[in-house]
Design a protein around this motif. Structure first.
Motif, PDB file in Angstrom:
ATOM      1  N   LEU A 181       0.826  -1.205   0.000  1.00 26.25           N
ATOM      2  CA  LEU A 181       0.000   0.000   0.000  1.00 26.25           C
ATOM      3  C   LEU A 181       0.863   1.258   0.000  1.00 26.25           C
ATOM      4  O   LEU A 181       0.531   2.255  -0.648  1.00 26.25           O
ATOM      5  CB  LEU A 181      -0.944  -0.011   1.202  1.00 26.25           C
ATOM      6  N   THR A 182       1.977   1.212   0.709  1.00 29.47           N
ATOM      7  CA  THR A 182       2.929   2.320   0.658  1.00 29.47           C
ATOM      8  C   THR A 182       3.525   2.451  -0.738  1.00 29.47           C
ATOM      9  O   THR A 182       3.693   3.561  -1.261  1.00 29.47           O
ATOM     10  CB  THR A 182       4.046   2.118   1.692  1.00 29.47           C
ATOM     11  N   ARG A 183       3.796   1.300  -1.349  1.00 24.35           N
ATOM     12  CA  ARG A 183       4.385   1.285  -2.697  1.00 24.35           C
ATOM     13  C   ARG A 183       3.466   1.945  -3.715  1.00 24.35           C
ATOM     14  O   ARG A 183       3.940   2.567  -4.671  1.00 24.35           O
ATOM     15  CB  ARG A 183       4.689  -0.165  -3.103  1.00 24.35           C
ATOM     16  N   VAL A 184       2.149   1.832  -3.514  1.00 19.78           N
ATOM     17  CA  VAL A 184       1.211   2.461  -4.451  1.00 19.78           C
ATOM     18  C   VAL A 184       0.749   3.841  -3.956  1.00 19.78           C
ATOM     19  O   VAL A 184      -0.199   4.408  -4.483  1.00 19.78           O
ATOM     20  CB  VAL A 184      -0.019   1.556  -4.727  1.00 19.78           C
TER      21      VAL A 184
ATOM     22  N   ASP B 238      -0.888   6.772   3.843  1.00 12.15           N
ATOM     23  CA  ASP B 238      -1.696   7.593   4.747  1.00 12.15           C
ATOM     24  C   ASP B 238      -3.186   7.265   4.656  1.00 12.15           C
ATOM     25  O   ASP B 238      -4.028   7.963   5.236  1.00 12.15           O
ATOM     26  CB  ASP B 238      -1.492   9.080   4.448  1.00 12.15           C
ATOM     27  N   ARG B 239      -3.522   6.175   3.934  1.00  8.20           N
ATOM     28  CA  ARG B 239      -4.935   5.807   3.755  1.00  8.20           C
ATOM     29  C   ARG B 239      -5.198   4.367   4.198  1.00  8.20           C
ATOM     30  O   ARG B 239      -6.215   3.770   3.852  1.00  8.20           O
ATOM     31  CB  ARG B 239      -5.346   5.945   2.279  1.00  8.20           C
TER      32      ARG B 239
ATOM     33  N   ILE C 263      -4.702  -2.960  -6.850  1.00  9.58           N
ATOM     34  CA  ILE C 263      -3.395  -3.309  -7.426  1.00  9.58           C
ATOM     35  C   ILE C 263      -2.450  -3.796  -6.333  1.00  9.58           C
ATOM     36  O   ILE C 263      -1.743  -4.794  -6.507  1.00  9.58           O
ATOM     37  CB  ILE C 263      -2.808  -2.102  -8.183  1.00  9.58           C
ATOM     38  N   ALA C 264      -2.455  -3.102  -5.194  1.00 10.17           N
ATOM     39  CA  ALA C 264      -1.616  -3.548  -4.071  1.00 10.17           C
ATOM     40  C   ALA C 264      -2.015  -4.953  -3.636  1.00 10.17           C
ATOM     41  O   ALA C 264      -1.155  -5.802  -3.368  1.00 10.17           O
ATOM     42  CB  ALA C 264      -1.751  -2.569  -2.900  1.00 10.17           C
TER      43      ALA C 264
END
Length: 226
Positions: free
Chosen positions: A124-127, A131-132, A150-151
């Motif tokens: 999720l950080t990668r996409v 912060d969500r 996608i994550a």
């Protein structure tokens, strides 16, 4: 990674037999990318479903990661999908009662992946959604929901990812970002991509593409990845 030999699909209707696919053949190497294009009703999504083992052809064969999918029953096809395949759909298919983090974690936990939370947070950080993490789908924009999807798909580290109109519900700018993201992760992880799309810019990112009309391949060409 993926090979289809003379795939055909017919269905019976009140008006008679309808041919949805007519002897479609293709081959995609590991780490490569294929765009399936064509007008509405040309058979694109039906072909994708058969290639992914979600549907069966009337005739022909599909080999996915050395498995003859057309020779397997549904239980064994499901095992191949669980071991090797990821999906991204136009409709996102997120569970509304789960947060972004939980949506990505759930399939990892179901498959017994160690440190599912850490892995979900990483992707999720990668996409760009660090912060969500604790927001629910209804609190996210369409583009953010697609990035969660996608994550989720890439977090399971699939050998091959099938995407059906992954930018179809997104505005132009957000769609461009999602396209870039798909191919960045494709390069980083070596994931094979098979995409159904009506968007020319997405198709042109792929190393090869086919165009269907009336269930038949009417154009086949390699193209340089952008």
């Amino acid at each position: 990674m993926l090979e289809a030999q003379t795939l055909s699909k017919q269905v019976t209707t009140a008006a008679g037999t309808l041919t949805i696919l007519n002897e479609v053949s293709l081959c995609v190497k590991a780490g490569d990318s294929l765009a399936i294009t064509g007008s509405s009703g040309s058979g694109k999504s039906t072909l994708l479903g058969i290639l992914a083992g979600l549907d069966e052809p009337s005739s022909g064969r599909v080999k996915l990661h050395q498995h003859d999918m057309t020779a397997l029953n549904e239980e064994r096809r499901a095992r191949v999908r669980a071991d090797h395949v990821g999906f991204v759909f136009q409709s996102f298919q997120l569970l509304p009662g789960l947060t972004a983090l939980e949506n990505v974690m759930m399939p990892l936990e179901l498959h017994g992946v160690a440190n599912a939370k850490g892995k979900a947070e990483f992707f999720l950080t990668r996409v760009g959604l660090n912060d969500r993490l604790h927001h629910y789908p209804k609190q996210l924009s369409g583009g953010e929901q697609q990035r969660v999807a996608i994550a989720r798909a890439f977090a399971s580290e699939p050998d091959i990812l099938f995407a059906d109109e992954p930018t179809g519900n997104l505005d132009s700018e957000t769609g461009a970002h999602v396209i870039d993201l798909l191919f960045e992760l494709n390069r980083e992880q070596g994931t094979t991509l098979v995409l159904v799309t009506h968007e020319q810019r997405l198709a042109e990112h792929c190393r090869q593409r086919i165009r269907l009309e009336g269930g038949k391949v009417v154009e086949r060409k390699p193209c340089e990845a952008a």
